[in-house]
Design an enzyme around this catalytic site. Sequence first.
Site, PDB file in Angstrom:
ATOM      1  N   LYS A   1       0.479  -1.235   0.181  1.00  0.00           N
ATOM      2  CA  LYS A   1      -0.144   0.295  -0.038  1.00  0.00           C
ATOM      3  C   LYS A   1       1.020   1.472  -0.512  1.00  0.00           C
ATOM      4  O   LYS A   1       0.590   2.068   0.082  1.00  0.00           O
ATOM      5  CB  LYS A   1      -0.851   0.049   1.073  1.00  0.00           C
ATOM      6  CG  LYS A   1      -2.183  -0.922   0.826  1.00  0.00           C
ATOM      7  CD  LYS A   1      -2.827  -1.413   2.382  1.00  0.00           C
ATOM      8  CE  LYS A   1      -3.731  -2.699   2.235  1.00  0.00           C
ATOM      9  NZ  LYS A   1      -4.986  -3.184   2.185  1.00  0.00           N
TER      10      LYS A   1
ATOM     11  N   GLY B   1       2.051  -0.834   9.224  1.00  0.00           N
ATOM     12  CA  GLY B   1       1.914  -0.767   7.948  1.00  0.00           C
ATOM     13  C   GLY B   1       1.032  -0.223   7.377  1.00  0.00           C
ATOM     14  O   GLY B   1       0.712   0.853   7.870  1.00  0.00           O
TER      15      GLY B   1
HETATM   16  P1  NDP Z   1       2.257  -4.640   5.230  1.00  0.00           P
HETATM   17  O1  NDP Z   1       3.314  -5.204   4.993  1.00  0.00           O
HETATM   18  O2  NDP Z   1       2.156  -2.756   5.470  1.00  0.00           O
HETATM   19  O3  NDP Z   1       2.413  -4.233   7.376  1.00  0.00           O
HETATM   20  C1  NDP Z   1       2.819  -5.615   7.750  1.00  0.00           C
HETATM   21  C2  NDP Z   1       2.854  -5.029   9.731  1.00  0.00           C
HETATM   22  O4  NDP Z   1       2.942  -6.471  10.075  1.00  0.00           O
HETATM   23  C3  NDP Z   1       3.801  -4.954   9.844  1.00  0.00           C
HETATM   24  O5  NDP Z   1       4.471  -3.474  10.963  1.00  0.00           O
HETATM   25  C4  NDP Z   1       4.778  -5.518  10.104  1.00  0.00           C
HETATM   26  O6  NDP Z   1       6.284  -5.317  11.466  1.00  0.00           O
HETATM   27  C5  NDP Z   1       4.172  -6.624  10.927  1.00  0.00           C
HETATM   28  N1  NDP Z   1       4.230  -8.351  11.040  1.00  0.00           N
HETATM   29  C6  NDP Z   1       4.465  -8.604   9.796  1.00  0.00           C
HETATM   30  N2  NDP Z   1       4.346 -10.154  10.127  1.00  0.00           N
HETATM   31  C7  NDP Z   1       4.288  -9.854  12.107  1.00  0.00           C
HETATM   32  C8  NDP Z   1       5.122 -10.777  13.006  1.00  0.00           C
HETATM   33  N3  NDP Z   1       4.798 -12.587  13.274  1.00  0.00           N
HETATM   34  N4  NDP Z   1       5.250 -10.627  14.194  1.00  0.00           N
HETATM   35  C9  NDP Z   1       4.524  -9.433  14.280  1.00  0.00           C
HETATM   36  N5  NDP Z   1       4.254  -8.427  13.341  1.00  0.00           N
HETATM   37  C10 NDP Z   1       4.377  -9.045  12.451  1.00  0.00           C
HETATM   38  O7  NDP Z   1       0.791  -5.194   5.999  1.00  0.00           O
HETATM   39  P2  NDP Z   1      -0.350  -4.324   5.422  1.00  0.00           P
HETATM   40  O8  NDP Z   1      -0.509  -2.900   6.222  1.00  0.00           O
HETATM   41  O9  NDP Z   1      -0.774  -3.728   3.802  1.00  0.00           O
HETATM   42  O10 NDP Z   1      -1.450  -5.294   6.015  1.00  0.00           O
HETATM   43  C11 NDP Z   1      -1.856  -5.949   7.336  1.00  0.00           C
HETATM   44  C12 NDP Z   1      -2.803  -6.845   7.362  1.00  0.00           C
HETATM   45  O11 NDP Z   1      -4.006  -5.742   7.014  1.00  0.00           O
HETATM   46  C13 NDP Z   1      -2.631  -8.497   6.637  1.00  0.00           C
HETATM   47  O12 NDP Z   1      -2.808  -9.213   7.359  1.00  0.00           O
HETATM   48  C14 NDP Z   1      -3.532  -7.862   5.670  1.00  0.00           C
HETATM   49  O13 NDP Z   1      -4.302  -8.964   4.946  1.00  0.00           O
HETATM   50  C15 NDP Z   1      -4.791  -7.412   6.533  1.00  0.00           C
HETATM   51  N6  NDP Z   1      -5.880  -5.825   5.280  1.00  0.00           N
HETATM   52  C16 NDP Z   1      -7.007  -6.993   5.986  1.00  0.00           C
HETATM   53  C17 NDP Z   1      -8.089  -5.656   5.178  1.00  0.00           C
HETATM   54  C18 NDP Z   1      -9.564  -5.695   5.463  1.00  0.00           C
HETATM   55  O14 NDP Z   1     -10.286  -5.422   3.581  1.00  0.00           O
HETATM   56  N7  NDP Z   1      -9.537  -6.374   5.574  1.00  0.00           N
HETATM   57  C19 NDP Z   1      -7.735  -4.550   3.994  1.00  0.00           C
HETATM   58  C20 NDP Z   1      -6.184  -4.850   3.843  1.00  0.00           C
HETATM   59  C21 NDP Z   1      -5.473  -5.220   4.896  1.00  0.00           C
HETATM   60  P3  NDP Z   1       7.684  -4.911  10.897  1.00  0.00           P
HETATM   61  O15 NDP Z   1       7.476  -3.578  10.760  1.00  0.00           O
HETATM   62  O16 NDP Z   1       8.511  -5.549  12.421  1.00  0.00           O
HETATM   63  O17 NDP Z   1       8.355  -5.692   9.490  1.00  0.00           O
END
Ligand code: NDP
Length: 265
Positions: free
Chosen positions: A64, A123
Amino acid sequence: MSKLFAIFGNPIEHSKSPLMHNLAFSTFDVNSCYTRYLLKDGDALRSKFFELGLSGANITVPHKESAFRACDWCDDFSKSAGSVNTIILKEGKLHGYNTDALGFFASMKAFHEINKILFLGAGGTAKSTSTLLKDVGFDVVVLNRGKEKLESFKNSGFKTYTFETIDDFNFDLIINMTSAGLSDDNLPAPKKLLLQLFQNTKGCIDVIYGKETPFLQLAKKYKIETIDGSTMLLKQGVLAFDHFTDHQFDLYKVEQAMKRAFDFG
Ligand code: NDP
């Protein structure tokens, strides 16, 4: 001429967006089709969009913020959030919008008397939703595994913590905005920390949909009210469809058409 739309993400096989949008296109007899595209490199988003001949797209995890950078023009809200989940092609230019935040806000109505909210994750989805919630007056705090992504939240005036620095455990609502649990069985934060947070909370939301994540399972075990990301998905999809079809259709009817996607499990 038939138009093609797509959702970009990694992973992408879980996405219900193609089904939701295709149901709505067929309901309103719109000559368009919506597919999914596994995009590994966010920097390739713009060239892929043109290569596939798309008229519009949605963008999900983890692209995004790349989508925001790929656009020629963004509306004020997506600009302030630095996160785009909907792109429309207009006169050869990519126009960016964000429908996640309003979709999430609508789903939060399941909870009452909420003031202080903890976001797990920093994120693209956390960026847009936290920006909106802060704008409408909620006290939003962001907790993330790594320090790097917290910088832009800090610069926008949010209180931020890592797992090592958190010293406040009183939040009305705790939201999993990470991708932990999406295609693995991870919790978004250490279990000990989550249990400490669960002692004082009224509810938990996981924005992941279509499965009961370990985060929601744990919250339920401690008798906390929970919802998953289905309502958010539906509401953001309706608003994206409204952009794709140039605001032609009744949004209530769009929602009814898209809702049928959830009958398929
Ligand atoms: P991003 O990849 O931009 O961000 C991911 C975030 O998750 C980062 O802060 C990362 O931390 C953290 N993270 C990833 N893995 C782990 C872990 N194992 N333990 C702790 N923290 C973790 O993703 P998005 O913000 O785009 O999406 C986030 C979630 O939202 C997804 O699961 C997506 O499917 C869901 N979503 C749902 C929607 C809906 O309509 N229901 C719409 C949009 C998204 P770090 O910085 O430390 O890497």
